[in-house]
Design a protein around this motif. Structure first.
Motif, mmCIF file in Angstrom:
data_model
loop_
_atom_site.group_PDB
_atom_site.id
_atom_site.type_symbol
_atom_site.label_atom_id
_atom_site.label_comp_id
_atom_site.label_asym_id
_atom_site.label_seq_id
_atom_site.Cartn_x
_atom_site.Cartn_y
_atom_site.Cartn_z
ATOM 1 N N UNK A 134 -1.665 6.953 -1.101
ATOM 2 C CA UNK A 134 -2.762 6.447 -1.936
ATOM 3 C C UNK A 134 -3.330 7.500 -2.876
ATOM 4 N N UNK A 135 -3.449 8.735 -2.420
ATOM 5 C CA UNK A 135 -4.055 9.776 -3.244
ATOM 6 C C UNK A 135 -3.035 10.693 -3.910
ATOM 7 N N UNK A 136 -1.771 10.293 -3.872
ATOM 8 C CA UNK A 136 -0.727 11.135 -4.446
ATOM 9 C C UNK A 136 -0.659 10.967 -5.960
ATOM 10 N N UNK A 137 -0.468 12.072 -6.645
ATOM 11 C CA UNK A 137 -0.285 12.040 -8.090
ATOM 12 C C UNK A 137 1.191 11.820 -8.415
ATOM 13 N N UNK A 158 4.911 11.323 0.241
ATOM 14 C CA UNK A 158 3.545 11.841 0.248
ATOM 15 C C UNK A 158 3.480 13.227 0.865
ATOM 16 N N UNK A 159 2.262 13.671 1.155
ATOM 17 C CA UNK A 159 2.066 14.991 1.747
ATOM 18 C C UNK A 159 2.738 15.073 3.110
ATOM 19 N N UNK A 160 3.270 16.247 3.431
ATOM 20 C CA UNK A 160 3.955 16.429 4.717
ATOM 21 C C UNK A 160 2.941 16.512 5.855
ATOM 22 N N UNK A 191 -4.286 14.179 5.896
ATOM 23 C CA UNK A 191 -3.639 13.454 4.805
ATOM 24 C C UNK A 191 -3.633 11.956 5.023
ATOM 25 N N UNK A 192 -4.099 11.504 6.204
ATOM 26 C CA UNK A 192 -4.155 10.073 6.465
ATOM 27 C C UNK A 192 -2.834 9.491 6.903
#
Length: 241
Positions: A153-156, A180-182, A200-201
């Motif tokens: 959701x918050x990834x660019x 997404x983030x690791x 990171x959720x």
């Protein structure tokens, strides 16, 4: 007198055991009903989507025929590209023999589209020898897909989610990955415990714990690999004999 007292105590203990079992059975049936109700709603949604698409495709065919008559070939190609992409997504989502799974995937396609996430589905098995109850498999897939959506959701930039359904001789394999983030290595085991999440959720606190328990009860397993650029959960479930 003492014998009567012991008999009464034994009756009370037996009644208590029966009551506890009935309560546990009631809770299990309640959860099954809730899951079946969700699956039914998703199936209704899938049916409505397919009926709507059938109506739209008839209209599209009229437009295509008109453009062909006018020899507007380049414009026709531009017109057909998004229609073809949407049709391919729908086709891949309904390739299994499990209607509840097909409905779930269609629902998740709609969710990811709203969030601007590219959701790719690869179905290489019809799941005809599935040993786990369909609603339990839907619970597993739904939690993993929801976690991946949250991670994106918050990834660019590009946001990509992939579900790959395949099989070996003895097992079905479900791989859910996202870019997404690791997940930090020190948390990769803990996230399967109740109430554990990541900054990171990548977990909802209980989702992965529920997934793990469902798989343990059905001779399945789950493995995680997370590094820079990709996080992937791989579920393996043995086929019915």
């Amino acid at each position: 007198m003492r014998g009567i007292l012991y008999f009464c105590l034994a009756v009370v203990v037996i009644l208590m055991i029966c009551l506890v079992r009935m309560l546990l059975l009631h809770e299990k049936m309640r959860r099954q009903y809730e899951n079946l109700s969700i699956s039914y709603q998703q199936l209704q949604s899938l049916n409505e989507t397919l009926r709507s698409q059938r109506h739209d495709y008839l209209n599209h065919m009229q437009v295509v025929y008109g453009m062909l008559e006018l020899q507007e070939y380049e414009e026709l190609q531009r017109y057909l590209e998004p229609i073809y992409t949407n049709m391919m997504k729908t086709g891949k989502a309904i390739r299994t023999s499990i209607p509840a799974v097909n409905a779930l995937l269609m629902a998740k396609l709609g969710e990811t589209e709203k969030e601007g996430i590219d959701f790719y589905i690869e179905v290489k098995s019809d799941l005809k020898k599935l040993r786990i109850e369909p609603w339990e498999l839907c619970k597993v897939l739904s939690n993993l897909i929801d976690n991946a959506i949250t991670a994106l959701l918050n990834k660019e930039g590009e946001r990509k989610l992939v579900l790959d359904i395949s099989e070996s001789r003895d097992e079905y394999i479900f791989a859910v990955s996202n870019n997404g983030a690791s997940i930090p290595k020190e948390k990769q085991t803990a996230i399967f415990l109740p109430g554990v999440t990541t900054r990171q959720g990548e977990g909802h606190g209980m989702g992965l714990f529920i997934v793990s328990n469902v798989l343990k009860a059905n001779q399945g397993s789950i493995h995680l690999r997370s590094d820079e650029g990709e996080t992937i959960f791989v579920v393996q479930i043995r086929k019915a004999v």
